[in-house]
Scaffold this motif. Sequence first.
Motif, PDB file in Angstrom:
ATOM      1  N   ALA A 302       0.969  -1.234  -0.101  1.00 47.20           N
ATOM      2  CA  ALA A 302      -0.055   0.024  -0.005  1.00 47.20           C
ATOM      3  C   ALA A 302       0.725   1.226  -0.064  1.00 47.20           C
ATOM      4  CB  ALA A 302      -0.945  -0.172   0.947  1.00 47.20           C
ATOM      5  N   HIS A 303       2.019   1.213   0.747  1.00 44.89           N
ATOM      6  CA  HIS A 303       2.669   2.416   0.847  1.00 44.89           C
ATOM      7  C   HIS A 303       3.528   2.625  -0.477  1.00 44.89           C
ATOM      8  CE1 HIS A 303       5.711   4.921   3.241  1.00 44.89           C
ATOM      9  NE2 HIS A 303       6.541   4.602   2.095  1.00 44.89           N
ATOM     10  N   GLN A 304       4.006   1.603  -1.286  1.00 38.29           N
ATOM     11  CA  GLN A 304       4.713   1.673  -2.436  1.00 38.29           C
ATOM     12  C   GLN A 304       3.831   2.252  -3.405  1.00 38.29           C
ATOM     13  OE1 GLN A 304       6.100  -2.469  -3.336  1.00 38.29           O
ATOM     14  NE2 GLN A 304       8.299  -1.740  -2.102  1.00 38.29           N
ATOM     15  N   MET A 305       2.611   1.748  -3.455  1.00 36.74           N
ATOM     16  CA  MET A 305       1.572   2.113  -4.526  1.00 36.74           C
ATOM     17  C   MET A 305       1.185   3.900  -4.143  1.00 36.74           C
ATOM     18  SD  MET A 305      -0.801  -1.226  -4.868  1.00 36.74           S
ATOM     19  CE  MET A 305      -1.683  -0.774  -6.369  1.00 36.74           C
ATOM     20  N   ALA A 306       0.899   3.876  -3.086  1.00 32.76           N
ATOM     21  CA  ALA A 306       0.535   5.273  -2.608  1.00 32.76           C
ATOM     22  C   ALA A 306       1.580   6.496  -2.986  1.00 32.76           C
ATOM     23  CB  ALA A 306       0.341   5.530  -1.229  1.00 32.76           C
ATOM     24  N   GLU A 307       2.974   5.952  -2.768  1.00 38.82           N
ATOM     25  CA  GLU A 307       4.194   6.768  -2.834  1.00 38.82           C
ATOM     26  C   GLU A 307       4.264   7.043  -4.372  1.00 38.82           C
ATOM     27  OE1 GLU A 307       7.986   7.228  -0.498  1.00 38.82           O
ATOM     28  OE2 GLU A 307       7.784   5.397  -1.255  1.00 38.82           O
ATOM     29  N   ALA A 308       3.757   6.194  -5.279  1.00 35.91           N
ATOM     30  CA  ALA A 308       3.899   6.089  -6.677  1.00 35.91           C
ATOM     31  C   ALA A 308       2.702   6.934  -7.293  1.00 35.91           C
ATOM     32  CB  ALA A 308       3.747   4.690  -7.386  1.00 35.91           C
ATOM     33  N   GLY A 309       1.644   7.500  -6.355  1.00 36.48           N
ATOM     34  CA  GLY A 309       0.612   8.248  -6.792  1.00 36.48           C
ATOM     35  C   GLY A 309      -0.537   7.560  -7.340  1.00 36.48           C
ATOM     36  N   ILE A 310      -0.668   6.123  -7.082  1.00 36.81           N
ATOM     37  CA  ILE A 310      -1.788   5.233  -7.521  1.00 36.81           C
ATOM     38  C   ILE A 310      -2.746   5.627  -6.993  1.00 36.81           C
ATOM     39  CG2 ILE A 310      -2.469   2.814  -7.679  1.00 36.81           C
ATOM     40  CD1 ILE A 310       0.405   2.137  -8.022  1.00 36.81           C
ATOM     41  N   PRO A 311      -4.113   5.755  -7.336  1.00 36.21           N
ATOM     42  CA  PRO A 311      -5.576   6.091  -6.809  1.00 36.21           C
ATOM     43  C   PRO A 311      -5.761   5.075  -5.702  1.00 36.21           C
ATOM     44  CG  PRO A 311      -5.566   6.369  -9.189  1.00 36.21           C
ATOM     45  CD  PRO A 311      -4.372   5.610  -8.976  1.00 36.21           C
ATOM     46  N   ASP A 312      -6.595   5.554  -4.892  1.00 35.14           N
ATOM     47  CA  ASP A 312      -6.873   4.599  -3.732  1.00 35.14           C
ATOM     48  C   ASP A 312      -7.848   3.577  -4.210  1.00 35.14           C
ATOM     49  OD1 ASP A 312      -5.717   6.291  -1.759  1.00 35.14           O
ATOM     50  OD2 ASP A 312      -7.564   7.366  -1.086  1.00 35.14           O
ATOM     51  N   LYS A 329      -4.866   4.054   6.896  1.00 36.73           N
ATOM     52  CA  LYS A 329      -3.903   3.390   7.854  1.00 36.73           C
ATOM     53  C   LYS A 329      -3.066   2.920   7.306  1.00 36.73           C
ATOM     54  CE  LYS A 329      -3.567  -0.198  11.429  1.00 36.73           C
ATOM     55  NZ  LYS A 329      -4.398  -1.220  12.280  1.00 36.73           N
ATOM     56  N   TYR A 330      -3.065   2.102   6.016  1.00 35.62           N
ATOM     57  CA  TYR A 330      -1.860   1.647   5.580  1.00 35.62           C
ATOM     58  C   TYR A 330      -1.021   2.509   4.389  1.00 35.62           C
ATOM     59  CZ  TYR A 330      -3.336  -3.265   6.860  1.00 35.62           C
ATOM     60  OH  TYR A 330      -3.588  -4.295   7.423  1.00 35.62           O
ATOM     61  N   ALA A 331      -1.979   3.152   3.901  1.00 40.57           N
ATOM     62  CA  ALA A 331      -1.054   4.029   2.786  1.00 40.57           C
ATOM     63  C   ALA A 331      -1.048   5.789   2.991  1.00 40.57           C
ATOM     64  CB  ALA A 331      -1.998   4.039   1.383  1.00 40.57           C
ATOM     65  N   GLY A 332      -1.654   5.986   4.474  1.00 39.09           N
ATOM     66  CA  GLY A 332      -1.741   7.486   4.611  1.00 39.09           C
ATOM     67  C   GLY A 332      -0.366   8.117   4.646  1.00 39.09           C
ATOM     68  N   ALA A 333       0.605   7.534   5.324  1.00 38.61           N
ATOM     69  CA  ALA A 333       1.848   8.309   5.316  1.00 38.61           C
ATOM     70  C   ALA A 333       2.397   8.485   4.116  1.00 38.61           C
ATOM     71  CB  ALA A 333       2.702   7.497   6.352  1.00 38.61           C
ATOM     72  N   ALA A 334       2.392   7.394   3.257  1.00 39.87           N
ATOM     73  CA  ALA A 334       3.159   7.624   1.892  1.00 39.87           C
ATOM     74  C   ALA A 334       2.265   8.663   1.078  1.00 39.87           C
ATOM     75  CB  ALA A 334       2.954   6.165   1.278  1.00 39.87           C
ATOM     76  N   ARG A 335       1.079   8.485   1.132  1.00 31.92           N
ATOM     77  CA  ARG A 335       0.029   9.528   0.276  1.00 31.92           C
ATOM     78  C   ARG A 335       0.555  11.139   0.684  1.00 31.92           C
ATOM     79  NH1 ARG A 335      -1.846   7.855  -3.760  1.00 31.92           N
ATOM     80  NH2 ARG A 335      -3.751   6.667  -2.833  1.00 31.92           N
ATOM     81  N   GLN A 336       0.664  11.302   1.992  1.00 36.67           N
ATOM     82  CA  GLN A 336       1.030  12.513   2.571  1.00 36.67           C
ATOM     83  C   GLN A 336       2.546  13.041   2.068  1.00 36.67           C
ATOM     84  OE1 GLN A 336       3.845  13.073   5.088  1.00 36.67           O
ATOM     85  NE2 GLN A 336       3.602  15.157   4.733  1.00 36.67           N
ATOM     86  N   LYS A 337       3.329  11.932   2.081  1.00 35.09           N
ATOM     87  CA  LYS A 337       4.671  12.145   1.452  1.00 35.09           C
ATOM     88  C   LYS A 337       4.819  12.654   0.080  1.00 35.09           C
ATOM     89  CE  LYS A 337       9.116  10.059   1.083  1.00 35.09           C
ATOM     90  NZ  LYS A 337      10.026   8.563   1.396  1.00 35.09           N
ATOM     91  N   ALA A 338       4.158  11.855  -0.943  1.00 33.53           N
ATOM     92  CA  ALA A 338       4.001  12.212  -2.077  1.00 33.53           C
ATOM     93  C   ALA A 338       3.192  13.430  -2.616  1.00 33.53           C
ATOM     94  CB  ALA A 338       2.908  11.134  -2.625  1.00 33.53           C
TER      95      ALA A 338
END
Length: 356
Positions: A302-312, A329-338
Amino acid sequence: MKTTQGLPYLTKKKSRGRTYWYFRRAEGYIRLPDPDAPDFLAKYDAAKRGVSLVPTTARTWQTLIASYRQSPAWKDLAPRTKRDYEKVLEWAIATMPGKDPSRMMQPHIVMARDANQHRRRFANYIVQVLGILFAHAIEKGWMTHNPAKGVKLLRKPRGEAEVHGPWAADVIAAYRAAAPIGSSERTAFELSLGLSQRIGDTIKLRWDQWGPDGFEIQQSKTGTALTIPPTDTLAAYLNQIERGTATIVTGARVGAMTYSGVCSRFVIARAAAVQAALDAGDERLAARIKASTQHGLRYTVAHQMAEAGIPDNEISAVTGHKTLAMLRKYAGAARQKAHAKAGQSKRNESEKGTDE
């Protein structure tokens, strides 16, 4: 509707949009049919004469839990969810033997939650599962309100690290170096990282579930059916290992691996990776490897996909998460970082334009 005026001890309550009728006296509540039902007056009269009053002593956690275990709601639960619920059911029977659930009030639930705050997940499960039991008690006519409703769950203390954090690229590389290709610990690792499923579902995967469109999976916890194409890395790995048994993750002697067996192999491989990092003089890497968990691989995807900008919606199509809250919960931190990286990049471009 038949008139109910003049009938003493008759009361009604609304729950989940429905109206329920009860005969109420000091002995307790008795559930009655709707006043339009042909047997309403007969059952009301029986309740008034005390014929069908349920003794308070019969209303115990043991009898309520036994009834819940026979309900359609319990039978519809996934095996994994039942195992999680059972821990609270056994706790309730052990800590409140002979007690009447209908006499429990919200402060009692808060006390039970706080008494178990040293194991936060279980403490929150107490609130959630008791709420389900109280809802069942309402359906049985034991009570008219749910005292667990509104009780807040315990939150992770500020500053406390996540138990299952995502794996960094160097930690992934270190584990791969320590786990031989074709071993159960390596194969389970690659499947977890490639498909983002819980380890219990991962070790049950069979070769015949891999079709032209991907792996056909039904999650044991949620019952969700998924079709997930393997990543190129996972496909390349699977194509180089033997297909000796029906299941993909296998042991050297016993064929399909058990959950505990794979977990034990994982711990051994992780320890080898930690030692290799220490031998190389990299204590920080060793500490991060030691902190990595199998469930953390699910966070990693989830982190890798969110960091790559992949939609929820595309992330949840892989992970199987049904709610946005759990996905965050799984992807929030990566989404914020991106988002922060993109925002600062636009800011830099804007400042360059101003300077010119």
